[in-house]
Design a protein around this motif. Structure first.
Motif, PDB file in Angstrom:
ATOM      1  N   ARG A   1     -33.927  40.356 -25.565  1.00  0.00           N
ATOM      2  CA  ARG A   1     -33.239  41.429 -24.863  1.00  0.00           C
ATOM      3  C   ARG A   1     -34.193  42.117 -23.903  1.00  0.00           C
ATOM      4  NH1 ARG A   1     -28.284  41.697 -26.049  1.00  0.00           N
ATOM      5  NH2 ARG A   1     -27.854  43.801 -25.359  1.00  0.00           N
TER       6      ARG A   1
ATOM      7  N   GLN B   1     -16.418  48.101 -22.181  1.00  0.00           N
ATOM      8  CA  GLN B   1     -17.016  47.672 -23.449  1.00  0.00           C
ATOM      9  C   GLN B   1     -16.443  48.493 -24.602  1.00  0.00           C
ATOM     10  OE1 GLN B   1     -21.205  48.436 -22.836  1.00  0.00           O
ATOM     11  NE2 GLN B   1     -21.611  46.342 -22.147  1.00  0.00           N
TER      12      GLN B   1
ATOM     13  N   ARG C   1     -22.318  48.514 -13.013  1.00  0.00           N
ATOM     14  CA  ARG C   1     -23.551  47.835 -12.594  1.00  0.00           C
ATOM     15  C   ARG C   1     -23.307  47.198 -11.229  1.00  0.00           C
ATOM     16  NH1 ARG C   1     -25.063  44.733 -18.324  1.00  0.00           N
ATOM     17  NH2 ARG C   1     -24.794  46.608 -19.603  1.00  0.00           N
TER      18      ARG C   1
ATOM     19  N   GLY D   1     -15.605  37.216 -14.346  1.00  0.00           N
ATOM     20  CA  GLY D   1     -16.248  37.662 -15.585  1.00  0.00           C
ATOM     21  C   GLY D   1     -17.427  38.585 -15.359  1.00  0.00           C
TER      22      GLY D   1
ATOM     23  N   ALA E   1     -21.329  35.222 -22.076  1.00  0.00           N
ATOM     24  CA  ALA E   1     -21.625  36.204 -23.126  1.00  0.00           C
ATOM     25  C   ALA E   1     -20.457  37.173 -23.271  1.00  0.00           C
ATOM     26  CB  ALA E   1     -22.900  36.968 -22.786  1.00  0.00           C
ATOM     27  N   VAL E   2     -19.841  37.191 -24.435  1.00  0.00           N
ATOM     28  CA  VAL E   2     -18.740  38.139 -24.649  1.00  0.00           C
ATOM     29  C   VAL E   2     -19.221  39.405 -25.351  1.00  0.00           C
ATOM     30  CG1 VAL E   2     -16.786  36.552 -24.535  1.00  0.00           C
ATOM     31  CG2 VAL E   2     -18.008  36.820 -26.698  1.00  0.00           C
ATOM     32  N   GLY E   3     -20.413  39.365 -25.894  1.00  0.00           N
ATOM     33  CA  GLY E   3     -20.928  40.571 -26.548  1.00  0.00           C
ATOM     34  C   GLY E   3     -22.359  40.359 -26.991  1.00  0.00           C
TER      35      GLY E   3
ATOM     36  N   GLU F   1     -23.708  44.568  -9.561  1.00  0.00           N
ATOM     37  CA  GLU F   1     -24.050  43.152  -9.689  1.00  0.00           C
ATOM     38  C   GLU F   1     -23.346  42.350  -8.603  1.00  0.00           C
ATOM     39  OE1 GLU F   1     -24.989  41.637 -13.635  1.00  0.00           O
ATOM     40  OE2 GLU F   1     -23.336  42.861 -14.346  1.00  0.00           O
TER      41      GLU F   1
ATOM     42  N   TYR G   1     -18.318  41.992 -13.170  1.00  0.00           N
ATOM     43  CA  TYR G   1     -17.745  43.013 -12.305  1.00  0.00           C
ATOM     44  C   TYR G   1     -18.696  44.194 -12.170  1.00  0.00           C
ATOM     45  CZ  TYR G   1     -13.918  40.092 -13.850  1.00  0.00           C
ATOM     46  OH  TYR G   1     -13.153  39.007 -14.144  1.00  0.00           O
TER      47      TYR G   1
HETATM   48  P1  AMP Z   1     -25.056  44.063 -22.237  1.00  0.00           P
HETATM   49  O1  AMP Z   1     -24.863  45.554 -22.257  1.00  0.00           O
HETATM   50  O2  AMP Z   1     -25.629  43.564 -20.944  1.00  0.00           O
HETATM   51  O3  AMP Z   1     -25.728  43.532 -23.471  1.00  0.00           O
HETATM   52  O4  AMP Z   1     -23.609  43.466 -22.255  1.00  0.00           O
HETATM   53  C1  AMP Z   1     -22.764  43.441 -23.369  1.00  0.00           C
HETATM   54  C2  AMP Z   1     -21.493  42.727 -22.992  1.00  0.00           C
HETATM   55  O5  AMP Z   1     -20.836  43.422 -21.943  1.00  0.00           O
HETATM   56  C3  AMP Z   1     -21.718  41.347 -22.432  1.00  0.00           C
HETATM   57  O6  AMP Z   1     -21.816  40.397 -23.470  1.00  0.00           O
HETATM   58  C4  AMP Z   1     -20.480  41.136 -21.580  1.00  0.00           C
HETATM   59  O7  AMP Z   1     -19.394  40.709 -22.382  1.00  0.00           O
HETATM   60  C5  AMP Z   1     -20.196  42.509 -21.077  1.00  0.00           C
HETATM   61  N1  AMP Z   1     -20.709  42.664 -19.700  1.00  0.00           N
HETATM   62  C6  AMP Z   1     -21.962  42.959 -19.310  1.00  0.00           C
HETATM   63  N2  AMP Z   1     -22.060  43.031 -17.977  1.00  0.00           N
HETATM   64  C7  AMP Z   1     -20.826  42.776 -17.486  1.00  0.00           C
HETATM   65  C8  AMP Z   1     -20.248  42.704 -16.167  1.00  0.00           C
HETATM   66  N3  AMP Z   1     -20.960  42.953 -15.074  1.00  0.00           N
HETATM   67  N4  AMP Z   1     -18.921  42.403 -16.059  1.00  0.00           N
HETATM   68  C9  AMP Z   1     -18.174  42.168 -17.149  1.00  0.00           C
HETATM   69  N5  AMP Z   1     -18.655  42.238 -18.402  1.00  0.00           N
HETATM   70  C10 AMP Z   1     -19.962  42.528 -18.582  1.00  0.00           C
END
Ligand code: AMP
Length: 421
Positions: A258, A129, A115, A122, A280-282, A117, A124
């Protein structure tokens, strides 16, 4: 600077000092899934860009701002995957797994996502995942199962300071009514143009806006919980009961969204309190409408994705160390050409017998090679020179005690295996 090149912005290298922890985290997050009937799946890291614009949602930041589009012969047709749910569902439909008669299709994955971003600790541009999807069944026990498996995974790592936030997003019957009520409320607020536009396309996402000036205005916003239809209420109540029976604590968070139209009913997020802004860790939830959006039949499904990078940071925040530095049992130090050949053969044989062993490469002298042996953390050094070999011996030095004993060449493997037991 030691090289012309640096890792691209927002990416980092997983170096030996932490790579053991990363592998252990991936294993630990997946272990509960493997015990619960989930099979491993892999999909390409790039897909047709339309899979994501439809499958992740045209109005999400992930698609509008953060997608890594690949230019192929002048046209952007492919994109690096920003998440894996759409890919997994695409693969399931393409291979007709949902017609195998065995629903739900339960799969898990482990992989990198991309992504574009704004990078910070935390967050990146390439991250990892471990995720799970249960495709083709509507059953509160399935939602509860996935949540329990995620909590068990975090617990198995020793993590304590994480919480789960839980909400229901309703379904096709009750959500549109709520959506309209929320939109009406948002139109009356003092919001910037971008946010007002968002309120028209995807009003639920405004609830997720982290800016204090927006949050302050949302205090009186209508809540989905008050609009849930009887079916959704009953479904959610069952999920909550099953979680409670499994000793899973959760916090009801009526503003947890969401944001995508196909997300339905159960939605949840795991947050860790030691991580600052990127807590958010998950997260995951039910996505009953997604299959139809990418051209498949109705396949109610639920899934989650847990962030490996942030789980590693959470372990650091709690001072948990998972791995011992990997060490070899034996380090071979040859003195002279003939010894090089003999010890190299012995090292190969030891490895084939399951004993981890390394070798002093680079034609070093005894002193430098013994220093390497100490640094390697090995328990034993194998030293041999011409005089030893003439007598068919090698010297076995215990690096903890300093004791050195001659061992017959043909007895060495057996002797070492016994001593290492
Ligand atoms: P999501 O797919 O956005 O629901 O993200 C699920 C999990 O992936 C999040 O809770 C984070 O732990 C991790 N995550 C999402 N985006 C990032 C990112 N840019 N860098 C690191 N971890 C991420």
């Amino acid at each position: 600077m030691s090289s012309t090149f640096q890792a691209p912005k927002g990416t980092y290298d997983i170096l030996p000092a932490v790579s053991g922890t990363v592998l252990a985290v991936r294993d630990a997050l997946a272990a509960p899934l493997r015990r619960a009937g989930y099979s491993y799946i892999e999909t390409p890291v790039f897909e047709d860009v339309k899979l994501f614009s439809r499958g992740v949602g045209e109005s999400t930041d992930i698609v509008t701002k953060e997608m890594f589009n690949l230019v192929k012969r002048g046209k952007e047709e492919l994109a690096l995957r920003p998440e894996m749910t759409a890919s997994v569902l695409r693969a399931t439909l393409q291979a007709n797994l949902h017609r195998s008669g065995n629903l739900p299709v339960k799969v898990w994955y482990s992989g990198s996502q991309y992504r574009y971003e704004r990078p910070q600790k935390g967050r990146y541009r390439q991250f990892w995942q471990v995720g799970a999807e249960a495709i083709g069944a509507e059953d509160p026990a399935l939602d509860a199962e996935l949540i329990i498996l995620a909590v068990d995974a975090y617990r198995s790592l020793g993590l304590k300071n994480f919480r789960m936030l839980l909400n229901s997003l309703g379904d096709r019957t009750c959500r549109p009514v709520y959506r309209a009520a929320l939109q009406e409320f948002l139109r009356g607020l003092d919001l910037d143009e971008d946010t007002l536009r968002r309120a028209e396309i995807n009003p639920l996402r405004v609830l997720d806006d982290k800016r204090p000036e927006v949050q302050a205005q949302l205090t009186g916003a209508p809540l989905l919980a008050d609009y849930l239809c009887e079916d959704c209420k009953a479904y959610h109540e069952q999920v909550r009961e099953l979680l409670t029976a499994a000793q899973i604590s959760f916090e009801d968070d009526p503003k947890l969204v969401r944001g995508l139209d196909y997300y339905t009913r159960t939605t949840f997020e795991f947050v860790h309190d030691g991580l600052g802004a990127q807590s958010a860790v998950g997260g995951g939830g039910r996505y009953d409408g997604l299959s139809e959006m990418i051209g498949g039949p109705a396949l109610p499904s639920v899934g989650w994705a847990l962030g490996v990078d942030r789980t590693v940071l959470a372990l650091e925040a709690e001072g948990i160390s998972l791995t011992q530095p990997s060490t070899n049992a034996v380090f071979a130090v040859p003195l002279g050409e003939q010894a090089r050949r003999v010890l190299f053969a012995l090292v190969t044989e030891l490895r084939r017998e399951g004993v981890s062993a390394d070798f002093a490469y680079g034609a070093k002298g005894l002193k430098a090679a013994m220093k390497d042996a100490d640094r390697s953390g090995a328990r034993f050094a194998l030293v041999a020179g011409e005089r030893d070999l003439a007598e068919n011996l090698v010297q076995l030095k215990d690096l903890t005690t300093g004791d050195q004993t001659p061992v017959a060449l043909d007895a060495l493997v057996a002797t070492l295996k016994e001593k290492l037991q």
